[in-house]
Design a protein around this motif. Structure first.
Motif, PDB file in Angstrom:
ATOM      1  N   LEU A  70       7.927   2.828  -3.523  1.00  0.00           N
ATOM      2  CA  LEU A  70       8.599   1.879  -4.416  1.00  0.00           C
ATOM      3  C   LEU A  70      10.106   1.890  -4.168  1.00  0.00           C
ATOM      4  CD1 LEU A  70       6.715   2.652  -7.774  1.00  0.00           C
ATOM      5  CD2 LEU A  70       6.498   0.567  -6.398  1.00  0.00           C
ATOM      6  N   ALA A  71      10.678   3.100  -4.080  1.00  0.00           N
ATOM      7  CA  ALA A  71      12.124   3.226  -3.878  1.00  0.00           C
ATOM      8  C   ALA A  71      12.550   2.724  -2.506  1.00  0.00           C
ATOM      9  CB  ALA A  71      12.547   4.688  -4.056  1.00  0.00           C
ATOM     10  N   ALA A  72      11.753   3.041  -1.485  1.00  0.00           N
ATOM     11  CA  ALA A  72      12.096   2.637  -0.115  1.00  0.00           C
ATOM     12  C   ALA A  72      12.054   1.119   0.041  1.00  0.00           C
ATOM     13  CB  ALA A  72      11.135   3.300   0.878  1.00  0.00           C
ATOM     14  N   ALA A  73      10.986   0.487  -0.460  1.00  0.00           N
ATOM     15  CA  ALA A  73      10.842  -0.964  -0.313  1.00  0.00           C
ATOM     16  C   ALA A  73      11.945  -1.702  -1.058  1.00  0.00           C
ATOM     17  CB  ALA A  73       9.473  -1.407  -0.817  1.00  0.00           C
ATOM     18  N   ALA A  74      12.258  -1.258  -2.274  1.00  0.00           N
ATOM     19  CA  ALA A  74      13.320  -1.915  -3.046  1.00  0.00           C
ATOM     20  C   ALA A  74      14.666  -1.781  -2.344  1.00  0.00           C
ATOM     21  CB  ALA A  74      13.392  -1.306  -4.449  1.00  0.00           C
ATOM     22  N   THR A  75      14.937  -0.596  -1.800  1.00  0.00           N
ATOM     23  CA  THR A  75      16.227  -0.340  -1.136  1.00  0.00           C
ATOM     24  C   THR A  75      16.402  -1.209   0.098  1.00  0.00           C
ATOM     25  OG1 THR A  75      16.242   1.950  -1.937  1.00  0.00           O
ATOM     26  CG2 THR A  75      17.674   1.441  -0.061  1.00  0.00           C
ATOM     27  N   SER A  76      15.379  -1.285   0.953  1.00  0.00           N
ATOM     28  CA  SER A  76      15.530  -2.070   2.187  1.00  0.00           C
ATOM     29  C   SER A  76      15.572  -3.567   1.887  1.00  0.00           C
ATOM     30  CB  SER A  76      14.421  -1.740   3.193  1.00  0.00           C
ATOM     31  OG  SER A  76      13.173  -2.120   2.698  1.00  0.00           O
ATOM     32  N   ALA A  77      14.808  -4.024   0.891  1.00  0.00           N
ATOM     33  CA  ALA A  77      14.819  -5.452   0.544  1.00  0.00           C
ATOM     34  C   ALA A  77      16.148  -5.853  -0.089  1.00  0.00           C
ATOM     35  CB  ALA A  77      13.659  -5.765  -0.400  1.00  0.00           C
ATOM     36  N   GLU A  78      16.701  -4.972  -0.931  1.00  0.00           N
ATOM     37  CA  GLU A  78      18.010  -5.256  -1.549  1.00  0.00           C
ATOM     38  C   GLU A  78      19.099  -5.445  -0.500  1.00  0.00           C
ATOM     39  OE1 GLU A  78      18.570  -1.917  -4.102  1.00  0.00           O
ATOM     40  OE2 GLU A  78      17.145  -2.652  -5.604  1.00  0.00           O
ATOM     41  N   ALA A  79      18.939  -4.751   0.647  1.00  0.00           N
ATOM     42  CA  ALA A  79      19.931  -4.861   1.720  1.00  0.00           C
ATOM     43  C   ALA A  79      19.711  -6.101   2.586  1.00  0.00           C
ATOM     44  CB  ALA A  79      19.894  -3.603   2.590  1.00  0.00           C
ATOM     45  N   GLY A  80      18.691  -6.898   2.239  1.00  0.00           N
ATOM     46  CA  GLY A  80      18.459  -8.149   2.965  1.00  0.00           C
ATOM     47  C   GLY A  80      17.481  -8.053   4.110  1.00  0.00           C
TER      48      GLY A  80
END
Length: 472
Positions: A22-32
């Motif tokens: 959950l944390a990894a997917a949100a972090t990479s998606a937030e960065a575009g």
């Protein structure tokens, strides 16, 4: 409704929607970065935050404050724009970062520039006499039913084993009005002395106050027997009784349900099948992937985060997920990394989350007699292979788990070694006077989860693929 991946290739594919995923997917998606999160469960959360979006247990204190942290992670994921597919079984990952995933009975392939494995942990095998009887379950299975359906035991129930999850489950069952007749604590007395040098870090960690409070809560309501050195289950086709030895006391008690737990270990099947190097961890007594400080593995482009990288708990898993994603962003879109939390801050967060872990690992290191069975105790549940069968095979020439497959079919059933792999390695190592590292593990390959021929037949084929198998 079947949902196929929207594209054939992504910047980042995250496998597993537990704390780290959950944390990894949100972090990479937030960065575009184009991000796909694949998970085989019906909803997000993994085991720790299972059914976080759908649990019928609404009183927050019943599951504990730590559980509800998952709701914030799910919210952040949904706001990030990451693509998420549930009920998706990943059955292959190769060195080219091509992922085979089965969704709704059909398989598809997706490519990634970076893969983050967040496959979490499995409960350690607990091979005692009678552990395959109906009525004997793992603590994790009981917790799954509790979180997803608010089901708790109402018959004569015994919890046996050791570790934080055992006490957490006991507290949760009692809070929901369930029944526990006795807790049989198998923690070795010598472990308390071995853990002492690490006590200060534990006393100043978040684990200490929470753990102490939970154990007091449980002990006020349930009889706890400590120092259990022998354990077995018995019954004619169904659990009827549990026998144990603690000190000089030997007792048999009636039971309808026995819940077993002696810690968790990394779920390594997909990582091993992808060729990631693993080594034997002698403290946690399991195989762990060889990783750098950012979670990168020996296979270029594959990172591992969360408990699949080594057991560290939910808080550490979240931070490891963010570190792995941050490293992917640094590699693929350095300019976008500026909007993310600095790597130095994340590493400090990880050190804080892991504080006290060595104490727990040392204290709850399971005793040999509960890991390495003997006689007619079942080792491989799928193929009904006993400890004696394994030792007989060693005596006539089986040198390791892969040779044992030819002798006894161990590890070749539906679980693909998940329930017997560690036991087989340690049993053969003991029998041959070698270390688990020297004995090794099953050679794992795709498909790492059972799939049907229909799913394979549904894989999209090019004209070249067809010609390759058509005889002239």
């Amino acid at each position: 409704m079947t949902v196929a991946p929207k594209r054939e290739a992504y910047d980042v594919v995250v496998i597993g929607a537990g704390p780290a995923g959950l944390a990894a997917a949100a972090t990479s998606a937030e960065a575009g970065l184009s991000t796909l999160l694949l998970d085989e469960n019906i909803g997000p959360g993994g085991q720790v935050f299972r059914a976080i979006s759908s649990t019928p247990v609404t009183e927050r204190n019943q599951l504990g404050a730590d559980y509800w942290v998952g709701a914030d992670l799910v919210q952040a994921l949904r706001a990030s724009g990451a693509e998420v597919i549930h009920r998706a079984t990943v059955w292959s990952l190769d060195r080219n970062l091509e992922i085979a995933v089965s969704i709704g009975g059909a398989s598809a392939f997706v490519k990634a520039k970076r893969v983050i494995l967040a496959t979490g942990a499995l409960e350690r095998p607990f091979p005692i006499p009678g552990w395959t009887l109906p009525g004997v379950m793992t603590a994790g299975a009981a917790q799954t039913m509790l979180k997803s359906s608010a089901l708790v035991p109402d018959g004569r129930t015994v919890l046996a084993g050791q570790g934080p999850l055992l006490w957490l489950l006991a507290a949760q069952i009692l809070r929901l009005g369930g029944r526990i007749d006795r807790i049989l604590d198998t923690t070795e007395r010598g472990n308390y002395f071995a853990a002492l040098p690490h006590a200060f870090a534990f006393l100043t960690s978040p684990y200490f106050a929470k753990g102490l409070s939970m154990m007091r809560e449980v002990k006020a309501k349930v009889q706890v027997v400590s120092g259990v050195t022998e354990l077995s289950a018995a019954g004619d086709g169904q659990l009827a009784s549990v026998s144990y030895v603690a000190g000089r006391k030997r007792e048999t008690i009636p039971a309808d349900l026995l819940l077993l737990h002696q810690g968790v270990v990394p779920n390594v099947n997909l990582a091993m099948a992808a060729g990631v190097e693993h080594r034997w961890d002698d403290l946690q007594l399991c195989w762990s992937p060889v990783l750098d400080a950012s979670g990168n593995s020996s296979v270029a482009g594959i990172a591992i985060a969360g408990d699949g990288a080594g057991i560290g708990g939910a808080n550490a898993a979240v931070v490891r997920g963010r570190i792995a994603a941050r490293a992917a962003v640094d590699a693929l879109a350095p300019a976008a990394a500026a909007k993310l939390t600095a790597m130095a801050t994340l590493r400090a967060d990880l050190a804080k989350a892991e504080r006290g872990r060595v104490f727990l690992d040392t204290l709850f290191r399971p005793a040999p007699q509960f890991r390495i069975p003997s006689g007619d105790t079942i080792v491989c549940r799928c193929e009904e292979v006993t400890a004696k069968d394994v030792l007989d095979s060693v005596a006539i020439g089986a040198t390791g788990p892969n040779q044992l497959k030819a002798y006894r079919r161990t590890g070749m059933g539906p679980c693909q070694g998940r329930l017997c792999g560690l036991t087989v390695t340690e049993l053969m190592a003991q029998a041959r006077g070698k270390s688990p590292q020297e004995i090794g593990y099953y050679r794992l390959r795709a498909p790492v989860k059972p799939i049907t021929l229909a799913e394979l037949a549904a894989v999209p084929k090019t004209e070249a693929d067809v010609k390759a198998v058509v005889r002239g």
